[in-house]
Design an enzyme around this catalytic site. Structure first.
Site, PDB file in Angstrom:
ATOM      1  CB  THR B 146      -9.375 -12.383  13.125  1.00 42.88           C
ATOM      2  OG1 THR B 146      -9.623 -12.598  11.847  1.00 42.88           O
ATOM      3  CG2 THR B 146     -11.007 -12.312  13.719  1.00 42.88           C
ATOM      4  CB  THR B 179     -15.403 -15.216   9.221  1.00 39.03           C
ATOM      5  OG1 THR B 179     -15.841 -16.365   9.740  1.00 39.03           O
ATOM      6  CG2 THR B 179     -16.694 -14.396   8.684  1.00 39.03           C
ATOM      7  CG  ASN B 382      -5.100 -21.745   8.859  1.00 41.75           C
ATOM      8  OD1 ASN B 382      -5.815 -21.401   9.203  1.00 41.75           O
ATOM      9  ND2 ASN B 382      -4.045 -21.309   7.732  1.00 41.75           N
TER      10      ASN B 382
END
Lengths: 387, 387
Positions: B146, B179, B382
């Site tokens: 990702t 994750t 983020n």
């Protein structure tokens, strides 16, 4: 509207030269009585600064005549020599005010692991004593600032008595190595036990529920001095209410001035089994760097709220993850653990304050914890400057 | 040097179209036997994604034939419909491979709270089945990326058998909403109980001890598949050693690729009363935003290490704060809770890796937890991108 607003107090703020910037760095608050009641709450960190060790002991008898506070150095992790410096400071103040060193409380804030320049600090104490004034509260508030951008003061009027206060901090009671120091004053006539009980009750739901960056300071201190100069003994509930209002006002001001923050975030957890459970879930959300960074990006990322809530152990906060609702600024973006209203309906960009509501559907207790977003400026301030 | 390096495995990585970028986003790893032993460890978050609910149950019997993994969507907080999507994915893979859905494990990573586009995903499964190859491990590693900047693979040779692995993650097992997904393979002949015990032991001291940002994912999954194709049954200790090496290598690669980090920080706590106490203190330091920001600023701020250590409750980690020593990159900047060597002797600027050593002087147990510094780029990644 400050620490000298209640009757019976004088204060001063001067430049001792502890700060390289040349800004005021030494404050003194004196209780002229007739009562000299005092109470204090302190950081629960096991690593505590010398002034915390000193003041915790000095306030234990419920009596204090003065508080001396310095910015420009935390006097933490400075060993027996650092404790001797605090002791010497208290003695110096006591001598000048003709009281006992054990009735002088000491607070320090600044870089950890460096001795205070006593050759500058003690003459600073003399200058502060000289400058003491019934109008000195704002000068004291200014002298305790570190990375604060504004001086923080408060005044809440009671019926013939009042509560005043000053605070410094760009971090928080739970967190903030940029220590939180608070001095509250009142001219109400209180016993030491009443002052202690009211201070603990008021801080529990105010300063204990702001959590800017999850980092607990070595120096955090909240003190309450009662002079009794109004001659009025308030109802305990009325006094607690005013004190809690003062604490809430200062706590909110700390959040609003947090280092580098662009949002103030109130995380309210409702329908928890207990208040402790609500606090635990709220605190988990306020400590999620991912969620805090998302808020900085004006992204109502409710998945990160759920992921944070899910880290709380089930014995601490029983709830069913499939029942959780989350609203952000009034839009229920998560319903029953899944997708709710369209997240694009949430407007985070147009206001500094963000309201996050988490419904646990597990009981009837609730709590709110305040935090800030995680920003570029937070990283900058805490990487470029030592504290 | 990947998940298809041990005998008995085929893999593939294809583009199903789940990612807007058009990069590969669907991976398949198939165990061709003769054994079909499997074990898994999963996030301990109470809020878990549908594929975790599915795979936790599917692997409970110690048997699996295949693992299908997608990036481009976490399938978390998607309700019963999301679980049905996972189920349907497993059924589709099972049909294509002529096995049972209960023997197909599913992993997903990406944004929380959105359904997967099944109309793209299922044809992607068909393409992956078509592309299965004994050389497909690297393609699978690429398809699960990702925010990763590099594909992460490992291979550790044993005596006639080996362990291979792929991982994705720019956050970690404890943390990382970005994750962590890991698939480990071996051609050693193991029983399900042996595989499970070895996987738990290996992850406990590797993936469980990397903590990039303290945020625990809803999707973290580590799987081990054993084919027995080598015909060799290794000594349990030898197998555990190889598996732990593989896990340590992948865990270290995750830290090295953490979102926006400029330093990898190893916090080692020695002379603790127990290993758990050492881990608790190390984890407190690795979760201090203030310390992590200081490292980004190349500031060896040992006061922030002490302040973090001091937040650990005394019943969790007994130690005397006045005895603590802290060394940073070999320089003992804190001795006996106070000032040690000159902090300017510490060089943080010239290497990515930072070694922090905390001596509790309380016992003889030790542990290391890895983390990253807190940087502008962490905040940027983020806040600017949803995950």
């Amino acid at each position: 509207m400050t620490v000298t607003s209640p009757q019976g107090f004088r204060a001063a703020g001067v430049t001792a030269g502890l700060k390289a910037s040349g800004r005021p760095d030494l404050a003194l608050v004196v209780n002229d009585g007739p009562l000299h009641v005092a109470a204090g709450v302190f950081t629960t960190n096991r690593v505590v600064a010398a002034p915390v060790v000193w003041s915790r002991q000095a306030v234990a008898d419920g009596v204090a005549h003065a508080v001396v506070l310095n910015s420009g150095g935390a006097n933490a992790c400075t060993g027996p020599e650092g404790f001797a410096d605090t002791h010497r400071t208290a003695e110096h103040v006591a001598q000048a005010l003709d009281t006992s060193p054990g009735d002088v409380l000491v607070c320090s804030t600044g870089l950890i692991g460096e001795r205070l320049p006593m050759g500058l600090l003690l003459p600073g104490v003399d200058a502060a004593v000289e400058a003491l004034s019934p109008d000195g509260g704002d000068a004291a508030a200014t002298a305790i600032m570190t990375t604060d951008t504004v001086a923080k003061t408060v005044h809440i009027a009671g019926d013939g008595w009042s509560v005043g206060g000053i605070a410094k901090g760009a971090g928080m009671l739970a967190p903030g190595l940029a220590t939180m120091l608070v001095v509250l004053t009142t001219d109400a006539a209180l016993t030491a036990a009443e002052a202690d009980a009211a201070l603990r009750a008021a801080t529990r739901t105010t300063f204990d529920r702001v959590d800017s960056d999850g980092c607990m300071s070595t120096n955090d201190t909240v003190l309450l001095l009662a002079s009794g100069a109004s001659g009025v003994t308030p109802e305990p509930a009325a006094f607690l209410d005013a004190l809690a209002q003062a604490c809430a006002g200062l706590a909110r001001a700390l959040v609003a001035d947090a280092e580098g923050a662009s949002h103030d975030i109130a995380v309210t957890v409702v329908n928890a089994t207990t208040e402790d459970a609500a606090v635990a879930v709220a605190r988990a959300v306020t400590r999620s760097n991912l969620f805090k960074a998302a808020v900085f990006g004006n992204d109502p990322n409710w998945g990160r709220v759920l992921a944070a809530a899910g880290t709380v152990p089930v014995d601490v906060a029983p709830f069913d993850a499939d029942l959780l609702d989350v609203s952000i600024n009034g839009v229920q973006v998560c319903r029953a653990g899944g997708v709710g209203e369209d997240r694009s309906l949430v407007d985070l960009a147009s206001a500094r304050e963000v309201q996050v509501l988490v419904d646990l559907h597990a009981g009837d207790a609730s709590a709110t914890v305040w935090t800030n977003d995680l920003t570029h400026d937070y990283v900058h301030e805490n990487s470029a400057y030592s504290t």
